[in-house]
Design an enzyme around this catalytic site. Structure first.
Site, PDB file in Angstrom:
ATOM      1  N   GLU A 163       6.714 -16.136  11.750  1.00  0.00           N
ATOM      2  CA  GLU A 163       7.720 -16.177  12.833  1.00  0.00           C
ATOM      3  C   GLU A 163       7.292 -15.294  14.002  1.00  0.00           C
ATOM      4  OE1 GLU A 163      10.592 -17.139   9.508  1.00  0.00           O
ATOM      5  OE2 GLU A 163      10.211 -17.943  11.475  1.00  0.00           O
ATOM      6  N   GLY A 209       2.797 -19.248 -18.534  1.00  0.00           N
ATOM      7  CA  GLY A 209       2.659 -18.972 -17.105  1.00  0.00           C
ATOM      8  C   GLY A 209       2.548 -17.485 -16.865  1.00  0.00           C
ATOM      9  N   ALA A 210       1.304 -17.005 -16.686  1.00  0.00           N
ATOM     10  CA  ALA A 210       1.075 -15.563 -16.559  1.00  0.00           C
ATOM     11  C   ALA A 210       1.044 -15.138 -15.103  1.00  0.00           C
ATOM     12  CB  ALA A 210      -0.218 -15.194 -17.273  1.00  0.00           C
ATOM     13  N   GLY A 211       2.070 -15.492 -14.328  1.00  0.00           N
ATOM     14  CA  GLY A 211       2.206 -15.005 -12.956  1.00  0.00           C
ATOM     15  C   GLY A 211       3.018 -13.717 -12.959  1.00  0.00           C
ATOM     16  N   GLY A 212       3.558 -13.371 -11.789  1.00  0.00           N
ATOM     17  CA  GLY A 212       4.301 -12.120 -11.672  1.00  0.00           C
ATOM     18  C   GLY A 212       5.498 -12.061 -12.606  1.00  0.00           C
ATOM     19  N   ALA A 213       6.286 -13.128 -12.651  1.00  0.00           N
ATOM     20  CA  ALA A 213       7.513 -13.120 -13.456  1.00  0.00           C
ATOM     21  C   ALA A 213       7.187 -13.059 -14.945  1.00  0.00           C
ATOM     22  CB  ALA A 213       8.342 -14.367 -13.153  1.00  0.00           C
ATOM     23  N   GLY A 214       6.263 -13.890 -15.386  1.00  0.00           N
ATOM     24  CA  GLY A 214       5.914 -13.946 -16.801  1.00  0.00           C
ATOM     25  C   GLY A 214       5.369 -12.620 -17.294  1.00  0.00           C
ATOM     26  N   GLU A 264       9.859 -18.517 -10.096  1.00  0.00           N
ATOM     27  CA  GLU A 264      10.173 -19.640  -9.209  1.00  0.00           C
ATOM     28  C   GLU A 264      10.538 -20.910  -9.969  1.00  0.00           C
ATOM     29  OE1 GLU A 264       7.627 -20.056  -5.777  1.00  0.00           O
ATOM     30  OE2 GLU A 264       8.425 -22.046  -5.331  1.00  0.00           O
ATOM     31  N   HIS A 286       8.830 -24.126   5.860  1.00  0.00           N
ATOM     32  CA  HIS A 286       8.622 -23.165   6.933  1.00  0.00           C
ATOM     33  C   HIS A 286       8.207 -23.969   8.162  1.00  0.00           C
ATOM     34  CE1 HIS A 286       6.956 -19.842   9.198  1.00  0.00           C
ATOM     35  NE2 HIS A 286       7.595 -19.039   8.371  1.00  0.00           N
ATOM     36  N   ARG A 324      16.449 -19.645   0.293  1.00  0.00           N
ATOM     37  CA  ARG A 324      16.010 -18.315  -0.115  1.00  0.00           C
ATOM     38  C   ARG A 324      15.726 -17.465   1.106  1.00  0.00           C
ATOM     39  NH1 ARG A 324      10.739 -15.715  -0.752  1.00  0.00           N
ATOM     40  NH2 ARG A 324       9.791 -17.523   0.227  1.00  0.00           N
ATOM     41  N   LEU A 332       1.056 -19.972   6.301  1.00  0.00           N
ATOM     42  CA  LEU A 332       2.042 -19.697   7.330  1.00  0.00           C
ATOM     43  C   LEU A 332       1.483 -19.072   8.593  1.00  0.00           C
ATOM     44  CD1 LEU A 332       4.955 -18.257   5.226  1.00  0.00           C
ATOM     45  CD2 LEU A 332       4.348 -20.616   5.749  1.00  0.00           C
ATOM     46  N   GLN A 347      12.532 -25.394   0.238  1.00  0.00           N
ATOM     47  CA  GLN A 347      12.452 -24.732   1.533  1.00  0.00           C
ATOM     48  C   GLN A 347      11.150 -25.062   2.278  1.00  0.00           C
ATOM     49  OE1 GLN A 347      11.980 -20.322   1.722  1.00  0.00           O
ATOM     50  NE2 GLN A 347      13.961 -20.356   2.734  1.00  0.00           N
ATOM     51  N   HIS A 359       7.397 -24.544   1.307  1.00  0.00           N
ATOM     52  CA  HIS A 359       7.177 -23.133   1.009  1.00  0.00           C
ATOM     53  C   HIS A 359       7.723 -22.673  -0.342  1.00  0.00           C
ATOM     54  CE1 HIS A 359       6.084 -19.107   1.827  1.00  0.00           C
ATOM     55  NE2 HIS A 359       7.289 -18.656   2.117  1.00  0.00           N
ATOM     56  N   SER A 385      12.190 -13.508  -3.258  1.00  0.00           N
ATOM     57  CA  SER A 385      11.590 -14.183  -4.413  1.00  0.00           C
ATOM     58  C   SER A 385      10.852 -13.214  -5.317  1.00  0.00           C
ATOM     59  CB  SER A 385      10.619 -15.272  -3.970  1.00  0.00           C
ATOM     60  OG  SER A 385       9.841 -15.665  -5.078  1.00  0.00           O
ATOM     61  N   ARG A 413      14.905 -21.085  11.650  1.00  0.00           N
ATOM     62  CA  ARG A 413      13.806 -21.821  11.034  1.00  0.00           C
ATOM     63  C   ARG A 413      14.032 -23.322  10.880  1.00  0.00           C
ATOM     64  NH1 ARG A 413      11.448 -18.861   5.628  1.00  0.00           N
ATOM     65  NH2 ARG A 413      10.480 -17.105   6.679  1.00  0.00           N
ATOM     66  N   PHE A 423      13.177  -7.967   7.784  1.00  0.00           N
ATOM     67  CA  PHE A 423      12.857  -9.360   7.476  1.00  0.00           C
ATOM     68  C   PHE A 423      14.034 -10.226   7.869  1.00  0.00           C
ATOM     69  CE2 PHE A 423       8.862  -9.298   5.343  1.00  0.00           C
ATOM     70  CZ  PHE A 423       8.516 -10.638   5.275  1.00  0.00           C
TER      71      PHE A 423
HETATM   72  C1  FAD Z   1       2.042 -17.770   1.365  1.00  0.00           C
HETATM   73  C2  FAD Z   1       3.228 -17.286   0.599  1.00  0.00           C
HETATM   74  C3  FAD Z   1       3.795 -16.066   0.907  1.00  0.00           C
HETATM   75  C4  FAD Z   1       4.900 -15.614   0.181  1.00  0.00           C
HETATM   76  N1  FAD Z   1       5.428 -14.410   0.524  1.00  0.00           N
HETATM   77  C5  FAD Z   1       6.511 -13.970  -0.142  1.00  0.00           C
HETATM   78  C6  FAD Z   1       7.075 -12.711   0.201  1.00  0.00           C
HETATM   79  O1  FAD Z   1       6.600 -12.012   1.095  1.00  0.00           O
HETATM   80  N2  FAD Z   1       8.158 -12.296  -0.481  1.00  0.00           N
HETATM   81  C7  FAD Z   1       8.712 -13.047  -1.484  1.00  0.00           C
HETATM   82  O2  FAD Z   1       9.698 -12.610  -2.061  1.00  0.00           O
HETATM   83  N3  FAD Z   1       8.177 -14.222  -1.846  1.00  0.00           N
HETATM   84  C8  FAD Z   1       7.092 -14.711  -1.200  1.00  0.00           C
HETATM   85  N4  FAD Z   1       6.569 -15.921  -1.562  1.00  0.00           N
HETATM   86  C9  FAD Z   1       7.081 -16.636  -2.744  1.00  0.00           C
HETATM   87  C10 FAD Z   1       6.513 -16.034  -4.033  1.00  0.00           C
HETATM   88  O3  FAD Z   1       5.165 -15.699  -3.852  1.00  0.00           O
HETATM   89  C11 FAD Z   1       6.583 -16.977  -5.236  1.00  0.00           C
HETATM   90  O4  FAD Z   1       7.845 -17.526  -5.326  1.00  0.00           O
HETATM   91  C12 FAD Z   1       6.324 -16.223  -6.541  1.00  0.00           C
HETATM   92  O5  FAD Z   1       5.091 -15.536  -6.467  1.00  0.00           O
HETATM   93  C13 FAD Z   1       6.324 -17.101  -7.783  1.00  0.00           C
HETATM   94  O6  FAD Z   1       5.975 -16.302  -8.905  1.00  0.00           O
HETATM   95  P1  FAD Z   1       6.041 -16.809 -10.410  1.00  0.00           P
HETATM   96  O7  FAD Z   1       5.678 -15.665 -11.263  1.00  0.00           O
HETATM   97  O8  FAD Z   1       7.316 -17.484 -10.652  1.00  0.00           O
HETATM   98  O9  FAD Z   1       4.934 -17.932 -10.495  1.00  0.00           O
HETATM   99  P2  FAD Z   1       3.352 -17.918 -10.220  1.00  0.00           P
HETATM  100  O10 FAD Z   1       2.855 -16.645  -9.702  1.00  0.00           O
HETATM  101  O11 FAD Z   1       3.079 -19.157  -9.466  1.00  0.00           O
HETATM  102  O12 FAD Z   1       2.754 -18.054 -11.677  1.00  0.00           O
HETATM  103  C14 FAD Z   1       2.867 -19.217 -12.429  1.00  0.00           C
HETATM  104  C15 FAD Z   1       1.915 -19.138 -13.589  1.00  0.00           C
HETATM  105  O13 FAD Z   1       2.147 -20.247 -14.442  1.00  0.00           O
HETATM  106  C16 FAD Z   1       0.927 -20.857 -14.776  1.00  0.00           C
HETATM  107  N5  FAD Z   1       1.193 -22.242 -15.146  1.00  0.00           N
HETATM  108  C17 FAD Z   1       1.689 -23.248 -14.399  1.00  0.00           C
HETATM  109  N6  FAD Z   1       1.795 -24.361 -15.107  1.00  0.00           N
HETATM  110  C18 FAD Z   1       1.392 -24.069 -16.354  1.00  0.00           C
HETATM  111  C19 FAD Z   1       1.263 -24.806 -17.557  1.00  0.00           C
HETATM  112  N7  FAD Z   1       1.570 -26.079 -17.641  1.00  0.00           N
HETATM  113  N8  FAD Z   1       0.779 -24.167 -18.649  1.00  0.00           N
HETATM  114  C20 FAD Z   1       0.436 -22.868 -18.601  1.00  0.00           C
HETATM  115  N9  FAD Z   1       0.542 -22.127 -17.492  1.00  0.00           N
HETATM  116  C21 FAD Z   1       1.008 -22.720 -16.386  1.00  0.00           C
HETATM  117  C22 FAD Z   1       0.065 -20.641 -13.576  1.00  0.00           C
HETATM  118  O14 FAD Z   1      -1.281 -20.738 -13.916  1.00  0.00           O
HETATM  119  C23 FAD Z   1       0.453 -19.210 -13.208  1.00  0.00           C
HETATM  120  O15 FAD Z   1      -0.268 -18.296 -13.990  1.00  0.00           O
HETATM  121  C24 FAD Z   1       5.453 -16.395  -0.859  1.00  0.00           C
HETATM  122  C25 FAD Z   1       4.870 -17.615  -1.155  1.00  0.00           C
HETATM  123  C26 FAD Z   1       3.794 -18.076  -0.427  1.00  0.00           C
HETATM  124  C27 FAD Z   1       3.236 -19.405  -0.755  1.00  0.00           C
END
Ligand code: FAD
Ligand code: SF4
Ligand code: SF4
Lengths: 245, 598
Positions: free
Chosen positions: B262, B19-24, B393, B249, B404, B259, B247, B363, B409, B293, B127
């Site tokens: 608010e 999972g190459a999102g922000g956390a990974g 997440e 919204h 939350r 969203l 959660q 959300h 997050s 909320r 916030f």
């Molecule tokens: C509209 C919106 C606005 C938001 N605004 C805020 C904010 O202002 N402040 C705040 O703190 N939070 C906010 N959040 C929450 C926050 O964006 C998320 O909780 C956070 O970005 C999750 O990041 P993550 O790195 O955990 O996962 P993600 O960024 O979701 O990354 C997950 C990764 O895992 C990969 N993956 C999934 N399943 C598999 C699999 N089986 N095999 C391989 N890869 C896989 C995906 O492709 C992706 O690359 C918001 C959320 C939304 C929806």
């Protein structure tokens, strides 16, 4: 009732360009469907999957214009399928028949899905990060950047790499790294935190760089983020990005 | 065709990021910065890491600036604890809030384009739920990059990883974790583009698969968020914590679910039902639209349940209206241009002249894979599973407890990503360089089953039925009868799914094939959410039981749910960490079982 066209439901014909990687066959498949006025093109693809043909491959992620995954060409125009409403499409293209193709920026994997990994390779060449960060002016504190200075390039940072500009740009298909790749390089030339300006300028002014651009402005025209891409490229051509503002 | 599905090759690495999102990628970047010789492979389900859900976070990320004379980290801890409805783990709350500003600087010095004030310093905004002096007044605590803070984090963490030679495997799904002698040693990966199954062996594995919002029909979450990571853990016989903590919204925009913030209500937007009655007057006579909320969300759903909703024919969804027509032009243009823009773009509605349709939107998932404060995954008896970590997440450390706070997050992503990296680096020193072997058995049998099934149902239709069911019965209002019925219906849906044949047996980019796999994950996650919600016979944070509307002390614990076979659930508990309270230091009394009232 729709105030725009006075219609609630549309009978649409989608002519979708398909490709099967197992047989290497390409063809155009016609789907006829009834759709409400505010369905988006991603909703139409989903509807086709659920009601007519589960094999049609397409891609999306956030589905609200922030990630740039669902880009396709509709009647020749590169756009985000999640932002195109049926009603607007009918009005804009003045037809209920839509020719839908994948972006011509990388090999097609299947149907509307292109190999974005390949497409990104050109972006990776401009090194989209800070190569050599400037040391903090006072330790433990952020590097100060005035809102005025940021204003100079902040619009370029809004790019989501949807590749619409790259697909619309006539120069993009040869050696040019692409309009959005130019943006990524320009940002770091203008960003005071980047010390490695020489390498950046070398890439920008190389035979893969800004001089490939013919100033057609197609990039600015299609950008779903309304970034004036051509403006930044023109600025780079005339040396405006290294000038102190 | 299914015969050709086999493990095509084996890759090896030191660190595997699923999972190459922000956390990974925050975790990967830290490891690569500290130990550049590390070989890191990161897998993403999307077509590229930048397409991850993190890129869509808008508002900001909370962090107390040590130079701020008014704000203090203890206030941030308190707000988080109170927001969590007294179910966050205090050790984690302390660790994250104390490290916050340093991590903001990490992002800033690596090129994130934060918005600036006139002195060139990072701008800050307020916030909901973030306060000074234990609830006295609003805190300016959230730094941000315009309305695209998540994109800034994603771009920075991706860029830093790219710079340090990470290897990405995109458009691929991790389908099964591999274990040897209770140690995680990698996973199996199905590469969608080529239709190949690849085995990745690693010394350490970090799960960072994000949320599970696709369980619900109306959600702000991206299409990739199908709770895969949670299912990988369940498959491995390990528990998920607090799955019932989801959660919502109150005002999602009908259609894309995004969203309508608010702000619309704080500038004077009025909620109206089918009869155009301003119904909030009946639910919260004083606060009306400005009530918290969860109260607003329940009011909206009550209106719809009692037949005063409006059906949107295109999206087949009942909703209420938010009326912005009476607001002066200057408010439309200066204070709410982004949200008005969304209504224009996705519904062709001009909020100056027309009513706008809204419906509560799923959300965020507070629950997830239980970890300690270093991101190490824990089993039912709180023992660390060697070599296996979870952040973001998909994980529950638990920083958010049962609710939350906005901006907490993405703060969690970058701090926990860093802490897990620190622990991974330590772990490398203690584990041998030799990678043990393991085969994995589940994926092949599961995929073969999909390819061999006969029957004429449709994956998309079953998914739609599942999401409608979860929205109707397991979202804003939950009751014993509704939850029991949901669990029964889920079993029926699972039967239907098992019998659904694929239209094409091709392995290459066969989206129906991996959507079948995703559907199984959605079914599993739905099942544990429903079951945990059934057992928690109280209301807490975002979990609201209509039949048990108050919080009860006897439920002061985290739920642990295991499920190796669909529908066969085992329940256990984990204590809530109240270390700040128990240490009896300054202000400790603020960290007891306080009321979540604003
Ligand atoms: C509209 C919106 C606005 C938001 N605004 C805020 C904010 O202002 N402040 C705040 O703190 N939070 C906010 N959040 C929450 C926050 O964006 C998320 O909780 C956070 O970005 C999750 O990041 P993550 O790195 O955990 O996962 P993600 O960024 O979701 O990354 C997950 C990764 O895992 C990969 N993956 C999934 N399943 C598999 C699999 N089986 N095999 C391989 N890869 C896989 C995906 O492709 C992706 O690359 C918001 C959320 C939304 C929806
Ligand atoms: S202005 Fe230049 S970069 Fe933009 S589309 Fe035209 S040729 Fe391409
Ligand atoms: S510049 Fe615009 S069109 Fe080009 S990739 Fe970026 S967002 Fe897309």
């Amino acid at each position: 009732m729709s105030q725009k066209t006075g219609q609630q439901v549309y009978n649409l014909t989608l002519k979708i360009h398909r490709y099967d990687p197992d047989t290497h066959r390409s063809w155009i498949q016609e789907y006829r469907l009834e759709a409400g006025r505010i369905l988006r093109f991603v909703d139409l693809f989903r509807k086709i999957n659920e009601e007519q043909d589960a094999t049609l491959a397409w891609n999306s992620s956030c589905e609200h214009g922030q990630c740039g995954t669902c880009s396709v060409k509709v009647n020749g125009k590169s756009l985000l399928a999640c932002e195109l409403l049926v009603e607007n499409a009918v009005q804009y293209f003045n037809t209920t028949t839509f020719n839908i193709e994948p972006l011509n920026i990388a090999p097609v994997v299947r149907d509307l899905l292109v190999d974005l990994e390949k497409a990104y390779e050109r972006l990776d060449k401009v090194r989209p990060y800070i190569i050599r960060p400037a040391p903090a002016l006072s330790p433990g504190e952020e590097y100060p950047i005035s809102p005025h200075e940021l204003e100079g390039y902040v619009n370029a940072t809004r790019c989501i790499n949807c590749f619409c500009c790259a697909s619309a740009c006539i120069s993009s298909h040869r050696t040019f790294l692409g309009p959005h790749a130019m943006l990524a390089a320009i940002i770091r030339v203008m960003d005071p935190r980047e010390q490695e300006k020489q390498e950046r300028l070398k890439i920008l002014y190389s035979d893969q760089g800004v001089y490939r651009c013919h100033s057609s402005r197609a990039c600015s025209f299609v950008c779903p983020k309304q970034i004036d891409v051509a403006h930044f490229i023109a600025l780079a051509k005339e040396g405006g990005i290294t000038r102190k503002r | 065709m299914s015969k050709s599905l086999k493990i095509a090759s084996t890759l090896q690495c030191d660190l595997l990021i699923i999972g190459a999102g922000g956390a990974g990628l925050r975790c990967a970047a830290e490891v690569l910065e500290k130990r550049p010789e590390t070989s890191v492979i990161a897998i993403t389900k999307g077509s590229h890491p930048q397409k991850s859900h993190t890129s869509t976070a808008q508002g900001g990320l909370a962090a107390v600036d040590p130079k701020d004379p008014a704000d203090k980290t203890i206030y941030h801890m308190f707000d988080t604890w109170k927001g969590s409805d007294c179910t966050a783990d205090q050790g984690v709350v302390r660790k994250i809030t104390e490290a916050a500003w340093e991590q903001i600087l990490w992002l800033e010095t690596r090129g994130m384009h934060f918005s600036r004030d006139h002195n060139g310093k990072l701008s800050k905004r307020t916030f909901g739920g973030h306060t000074l002096n234990f609830g006295e007044s609003s805190a300016y605590r959230a730094v941000f990059e315009a309305d695209r803070t998540g994109k800034g984090i994603m771009d920075t963490c991706w860029g830093e990883s790219l710079k340090r030679n990470i290897s990405f495997i995109n458009q691929s799904i991790a389908t099964e974790l591999l274990f040897k002698d209770n140690q995680c040693i990698g996973c199996l990966v199905f590469k969608q583009k080529t239709g190949e199954l690849v085995r990745v062996l690693s010394r350490a594995t970090v799960l960072a698969t994000g949320g599970s919002g696709q369980v619900f029909k109306v959600t702000t979450n991206c299409r990739q968020n199908t709770g895969d990571g949670l299912t990988l853990i369940l498959q491995a016989g390990l528990p998920i914590m607090d799955p019932e903590a989801v959660q919502f919204h109150p005002t999602g925009i009908v259609g894309p679910g995004i969203l309508a913030s608010e702000t619309l209500r704080s500038v004077g937007g009025i909620l109206r039902n089918k009869e155009l009655e301003p119904f909030m007057e009946r639910y919260a006579p004083k606060m009306k639209e400005l009530a918290p909320r969860d109260l607003v969300a329940r009011a909206i759903v009550s209106e719809i349940r009692e037949g005063r909703g409006v059906l949107n024919p295109d999206h087949r969804l009942e909703h209420v209206w938010i009326d912005l027509r009476h607001l002066p032009d200057v408010v439309h243009e200066k204070q709410i241009p982004e949200v008005t823009g969304f209504f224009k773009k996705y519904l062709n509605i001009d909020p100056k002249h027309e009513l706008c349709p809204v419906h509560p939107s799923n959300h965020y998932h507070m629950g997830g894979i239980p970890t300690n404060a270093s991101g190490e995954i824990l089993d039912r008896s709180q023992k660390v599973i060697a070599g296996l970590f979870a952040v973001g997440e998909c994980a529950a450390a638990s920083f958010h407890g049962f609710n939350r706070l906005g901006t907490n997050s993405i703060l969690e992503l970058i701090t926990m990503g860093k802490f897990a990296a620190d622990r991974v680096l330590d772990y490398f020193n203690s584990v041998s360089d030799n990678l043990p072997e393991a085969k994995g058995h589940l994926t092949l049998s599961r995929f073969s089953q999909y390819l061999e099934a006969g029957g004429d149902d449709n994956i998309g239709k079953i998914r739609d039925a599942l999401r409608t069911l979860m929205t109707d019965k397991v979202s804003i209002f939950r009751t014993e009868a509704g939850l029991l019925q949901t669990m029964e219906t889920l079993k029926e849906l699972k039967d239907r799914a098992d019998k659904t044949a694929l239209s094409s047996k091709s392995l290459r980019m066969n989206q129906e094939l991996f959507q079948h796999w995703e559907l199984d994950n959605l079914l599993s996650v739905s099942m544990i959410i429903a079951r945990a919600a059934l057992d928690r016979r109280e209301s807490r944070g975002a979990h609201y039981r209509e039949d048990f509307p108050a919080r009860k002390d006897e439920f002061n614990y985290h739920t642990l749910v295991s499920m190796t076979q669909f529908g066969e659930v085992e329940m256990a508990k984990r204590e809530v960490d109240m270390s700040i309270f128990n240490e009896k230091g300054e202000y400790y009394e603020k960290f007891g079982m306080i009321e979540r009232k604003y």
